[in-house]
Design a protein around this motif. Structure first.
Motif, PDB file in Angstrom:
ATOM      1  N   ARG A 135       0.813  -1.126  -0.036  1.00  0.00           N
ATOM      2  CA  ARG A 135       0.023   0.154  -0.095  1.00  0.00           C
ATOM      3  C   ARG A 135       0.905   1.406   0.063  1.00  0.00           C
ATOM      4  O   ARG A 135       0.196   2.406  -0.110  1.00  0.00           O
ATOM      5  CB  ARG A 135      -1.064  -0.088   1.399  1.00  0.00           C
ATOM      6  CG  ARG A 135      -2.130  -0.799   1.192  1.00  0.00           C
ATOM      7  CD  ARG A 135      -2.770  -1.060   2.525  1.00  0.00           C
ATOM      8  NE  ARG A 135      -1.717  -1.774   3.386  1.00  0.00           N
ATOM      9  CZ  ARG A 135      -1.961  -3.163   4.038  1.00  0.00           C
ATOM     10  NH1 ARG A 135      -3.059  -3.614   3.583  1.00  0.00           N
ATOM     11  NH2 ARG A 135      -0.961  -3.616   4.525  1.00  0.00           N
ATOM     12  N   LYS A 195      -4.386  -3.250   9.428  1.00  0.00           N
ATOM     13  CA  LYS A 195      -5.175  -4.519   9.744  1.00  0.00           C
ATOM     14  C   LYS A 195      -6.628  -4.450   9.183  1.00  0.00           C
ATOM     15  O   LYS A 195      -7.254  -4.953   8.635  1.00  0.00           O
ATOM     16  CB  LYS A 195      -4.801  -4.847  11.165  1.00  0.00           C
ATOM     17  CG  LYS A 195      -3.793  -5.709  11.466  1.00  0.00           C
ATOM     18  CD  LYS A 195      -3.726  -6.005  12.960  1.00  0.00           C
ATOM     19  CE  LYS A 195      -4.376  -7.238  13.090  1.00  0.00           C
ATOM     20  NZ  LYS A 195      -4.365  -7.724  14.534  1.00  0.00           N
ATOM     21  N   ARG A 198      -7.150  -3.525   5.392  1.00  0.00           N
ATOM     22  CA  ARG A 198      -6.907  -4.859   4.701  1.00  0.00           C
ATOM     23  C   ARG A 198      -8.638  -5.436   4.153  1.00  0.00           C
ATOM     24  O   ARG A 198      -8.848  -5.573   3.085  1.00  0.00           O
ATOM     25  CB  ARG A 198      -6.160  -6.024   5.400  1.00  0.00           C
ATOM     26  CG  ARG A 198      -5.971  -7.238   4.285  1.00  0.00           C
ATOM     27  CD  ARG A 198      -5.137  -8.340   5.020  1.00  0.00           C
ATOM     28  NE  ARG A 198      -3.782  -7.662   5.635  1.00  0.00           N
ATOM     29  CZ  ARG A 198      -2.827  -7.825   4.867  1.00  0.00           C
ATOM     30  NH1 ARG A 198      -2.815  -8.029   3.720  1.00  0.00           N
ATOM     31  NH2 ARG A 198      -1.615  -7.334   5.342  1.00  0.00           N
TER      32      ARG A 198
END
Length: 209
Positions: A135, A195, A198
């Motif tokens: 990313r 997290k 995602r």
């Protein structure tokens, strides 16, 4: 819109040294600062406001304020974080006004579609530090737009840290300065924010490998 700055070989000086020259009346030194910081600053403001033209205007205001207050710049601090703090305060004021407008008229002040600033090499040259991740490189404004849609669904604390990291290309210590946080808090928010991102990215149409 920000005035176009002519391309030229960068001055071999730090931001702080350039600001010292600005105080002495060196206009070329401030042009160099604009060349260094304009594109990521506009990109980051756009990630907050969702409007490319408005992002350009806020960036212009931030540069003008920085130039007008050059003598007040404390060389003990980072010029980049000082500039971004100026721009952040302006962008927050705009977002607060939008919320007030929403409350008054009952309609969204910002449309669902966001148009990013024109894509160029700067989308693929974000400065990153620890924990390399796919990313960390946005190769097109399309990727930037879907990443932003995913970020919009995070809580503000995680969202703002990730905006500064991936749209402004800031290192953790710089983010900590802008947001007045401990570096460890920034690391934690980046870790937990990624997290969450995602899963959210897959929901908005572009999963993260």
């Amino acid at each position: 819109m920000l005035a176009e700055v002519s391309e030229r070989p960068p001055l071999k000086a730090t931001d702080k040294e350039l600001m010292a020259r600005v105080v002495d009346g060196d206009g070329a030194a401030f042009e160099e600062l604009m060349l260094r910081h304009q594109k990521p600053l506009v990109r980051w403001i756009w990630s907050m406001l969702g409007d490319a033209e408005e992002a350009q205007d806020v960036a212009q205001d931030a540069f003008l304020q920085a130039y007008s207050n050059a003598e007040k710049f404390n060389p003990r601090y980072n010029f980049k974080t000082w500039l971004y703090t100026i721009a952040r305060n302006r962008a927050i004021s705009i977002m607060r006004r939008r919320k007030h407008q929403v409350a008054e008229i009952g309609t969204a002040a910002r449309g669902e579609e966001r148009t990013a600033p024109e894509a160029d090499d700067s989308w693929a040259s974000l400065a990153v530090d620890e924990n390399p991740d796919p990313r960390e490189v946005l190769s097109s404004k399309e990727e930037a737009e879907w990443l932003l849609r995913a970020m919009d669904r995070l809580d503000e604390g995680h969202r703002e840290v990730l905006r500064l990291k991936y749209f402004a290309g800031m290192k953790s210590r710089e983010i900590a300065e802008v947001m007045e946080l401990e570096v460890g808090t920034v690391w934690s928010r980046v870790h937990h924010g990624l997290k969450k991102l995602r899963a959210l990215a897959e929901e908005v149409g572009n999963g993260i490998e």
